[in-house]
Design a protein around this motif. Sequence first.
Motif, PDB file in Angstrom:
ATOM      1  N   ASN A 120       0.791  -1.322  -0.294  1.00  0.00           N
ATOM      2  CA  ASN A 120      -0.045  -0.199  -0.021  1.00  0.00           C
ATOM      3  C   ASN A 120       0.645   1.546   0.495  1.00  0.00           C
ATOM      4  O   ASN A 120       0.427   2.280  -0.173  1.00  0.00           O
ATOM      5  CB  ASN A 120      -1.306   0.181   1.412  1.00  0.00           C
ATOM      6  N   LYS A 121       1.774   0.924   0.280  1.00  0.00           N
ATOM      7  CA  LYS A 121       2.840   2.168   0.463  1.00  0.00           C
ATOM      8  C   LYS A 121       3.005   2.859  -1.361  1.00  0.00           C
ATOM      9  O   LYS A 121       3.617   3.911  -1.843  1.00  0.00           O
ATOM     10  CB  LYS A 121       4.258   1.540   1.247  1.00  0.00           C
ATOM     11  N   PHE A 122       2.896   2.037  -2.053  1.00  0.00           N
ATOM     12  CA  PHE A 122       3.366   1.558  -3.365  1.00  0.00           C
ATOM     13  C   PHE A 122       1.803   1.792  -4.252  1.00  0.00           C
ATOM     14  O   PHE A 122       1.687   2.280  -5.560  1.00  0.00           O
ATOM     15  CB  PHE A 122       4.015   0.576  -4.281  1.00  0.00           C
ATOM     16  N   SER A 123       0.656   1.962  -3.489  1.00  0.00           N
ATOM     17  CA  SER A 123      -1.162   2.624  -4.298  1.00  0.00           C
ATOM     18  C   SER A 123      -1.048   3.213  -4.887  1.00  0.00           C
ATOM     19  O   SER A 123      -1.844   2.573  -5.805  1.00  0.00           O
ATOM     20  CB  SER A 123      -1.690   2.305  -3.257  1.00  0.00           C
ATOM     21  N   GLY A 124      -0.237   4.259  -5.606  1.00  0.00           N
ATOM     22  CA  GLY A 124       0.045   4.974  -6.501  1.00  0.00           C
ATOM     23  C   GLY A 124       1.084   4.777  -7.996  1.00  0.00           C
ATOM     24  O   GLY A 124       0.889   5.889  -9.018  1.00  0.00           O
ATOM     25  N   SER A 125       1.276   3.883  -7.085  1.00  0.00           N
ATOM     26  CA  SER A 125       2.099   3.140  -8.358  1.00  0.00           C
ATOM     27  C   SER A 125       2.225   2.016  -8.761  1.00  0.00           C
ATOM     28  O   SER A 125       3.073   1.218  -9.041  1.00  0.00           O
ATOM     29  CB  SER A 125       3.812   3.729  -7.503  1.00  0.00           C
ATOM     30  N   PRO A 126       1.663   1.306  -9.776  1.00  0.00           N
ATOM     31  CA  PRO A 126       1.183  -0.113  -9.889  1.00  0.00           C
ATOM     32  C   PRO A 126       2.576  -0.313 -10.846  1.00  0.00           C
ATOM     33  O   PRO A 126       2.927  -2.154 -10.640  1.00  0.00           O
ATOM     34  CB  PRO A 126      -0.262  -0.264 -10.848  1.00  0.00           C
ATOM     35  N   PHE A 129       8.098 -16.961  -1.823  1.00  0.00           N
ATOM     36  CA  PHE A 129       7.803 -15.859  -2.015  1.00  0.00           C
ATOM     37  C   PHE A 129       6.244 -15.597  -2.454  1.00  0.00           C
ATOM     38  O   PHE A 129       5.620 -16.939  -2.959  1.00  0.00           O
ATOM     39  CB  PHE A 129       8.214 -15.011  -2.629  1.00  0.00           C
ATOM     40  N   TRP A 130       5.366 -15.277  -1.847  1.00  0.00           N
ATOM     41  CA  TRP A 130       3.513 -14.676  -2.345  1.00  0.00           C
ATOM     42  C   TRP A 130       3.417 -13.685  -1.870  1.00  0.00           C
ATOM     43  O   TRP A 130       3.678 -13.032  -1.490  1.00  0.00           O
ATOM     44  CB  TRP A 130       3.226 -16.062  -1.733  1.00  0.00           C
ATOM     45  N   LYS A 131       2.147 -13.247  -2.029  1.00  0.00           N
ATOM     46  CA  LYS A 131       1.047 -12.111  -1.826  1.00  0.00           C
ATOM     47  C   LYS A 131       0.209 -12.387  -1.439  1.00  0.00           C
ATOM     48  O   LYS A 131      -0.574 -13.626  -1.757  1.00  0.00           O
ATOM     49  CB  LYS A 131       0.810 -11.683  -3.464  1.00  0.00           C
ATOM     50  N   HIS A 151      -4.660  -8.475   2.609  1.00  0.00           N
ATOM     51  CA  HIS A 151      -3.818  -7.890   3.646  1.00  0.00           C
ATOM     52  C   HIS A 151      -2.904  -6.580   2.223  1.00  0.00           C
ATOM     53  O   HIS A 151      -2.144  -5.265   3.217  1.00  0.00           O
ATOM     54  CB  HIS A 151      -2.593  -7.718   4.762  1.00  0.00           C
ATOM     55  N   ASN A 152      -2.629  -6.832   1.385  1.00  0.00           N
ATOM     56  CA  ASN A 152      -2.004  -6.559   0.391  1.00  0.00           C
ATOM     57  C   ASN A 152      -0.403  -6.329   0.511  1.00  0.00           C
ATOM     58  O   ASN A 152       0.566  -5.069   1.150  1.00  0.00           O
ATOM     59  CB  ASN A 152      -2.785  -4.662  -0.438  1.00  0.00           C
ATOM     60  N   ILE A 153       0.012  -7.568   1.079  1.00  0.00           N
ATOM     61  CA  ILE A 153       2.037  -7.297   1.750  1.00  0.00           C
ATOM     62  C   ILE A 153       2.164  -8.754   0.410  1.00  0.00           C
ATOM     63  O   ILE A 153       1.693  -9.659   0.175  1.00  0.00           O
ATOM     64  CB  ILE A 153       1.517  -8.189   2.841  1.00  0.00           C
ATOM     65  N   LEU A 154       3.336  -8.120   0.235  1.00  0.00           N
ATOM     66  CA  LEU A 154       4.502  -9.076  -0.178  1.00  0.00           C
ATOM     67  C   LEU A 154       5.386  -9.849   0.749  1.00  0.00           C
ATOM     68  O   LEU A 154       6.346  -8.753   1.176  1.00  0.00           O
ATOM     69  CB  LEU A 154       4.994  -8.660  -1.489  1.00  0.00           C
TER      70      LEU A 154
END
Length: 294
Positions: A60-66, A93-95, A99-102
């Motif tokens: 979510n820290k990059f929500s404005g930058s897909p 790794f997984w998403k 919670h929109n966390i990688l």
Amino acid sequence: MPTANPDATDQENELFAEVDPSGRFGRYEELLGHGAVKMVYRAFDLEEGREVAWNQIRLNKFSGSPFIISKIHSEIELLKNLKNDNIIVMYHFWKDTDHNILNFITEACASGNLREYRKKHRHVSIKALKKWSRQILQGLDFLHTHDPCVIHRDLNCSNIFINGNVGKVKIGDLGLATIVGKSHAAHSVLGTPEYMAPELYEENYTELVDVYSFGMCLIEMATLEIPYSECDSLAKLYKIVTSGKKPQAFNRVSDPELKAFIERCVGRPRARPSAAELLKDPFLSDYDENDLDS
């Protein structure tokens, strides 16, 4: 043939704050480290019976930058296949879409990061600094000569890790690294400001930004001071760094050979040597590879 007690596994699961979708990795509440966009927790690999590190990037820290989110995904996938003695291994790794966390699992180094290790061991010889330097440079050389080239972009003493019992040093925190093509040019700004090369702020740089950051790491390793700690704002830091002025801590590096070596690392981009060239520097010429095992 004896098998593990399933009840023991259930008890172990109760200690975990979270378990990955495959059920192989369990995360504890204990925090090993954190940054602006990432948290690192102590975790356990149930399949291999070893401690690991559970990394979380909050997307979510990059929500404005897909585009950046997509880039992080693809780069972490590539980083999973990087195998080198001086690079922290990534296992999985997984998403977490809820919670929109990688999440990604990496190996854990017993003695933690170099910043904390150095604070615990305040009297370190130049020989030890050379050993650490050579291993860091070997890791950087591997990344920079990989096809495609990998630029770390956030190298600092908090994401260089050490197994102190054998003096083994490994570069970690590759989650924000960038993969570049044959031009070796990158254009986005990410990193820890005190360690960022001037050209990184100009958004036009190559893998040599990692060599600059390595030079700043050496200043911290030698003086126990974070570079540019005299700056009380990002604006002041930006102004000083882009003017080419060295941090005050540099003046407190007492060994003249080490000081000259650092100067090579933090010079202007065109004069800055590659990691491979630094490995041949006279400062490291009296270093014996066999010393790693001594």
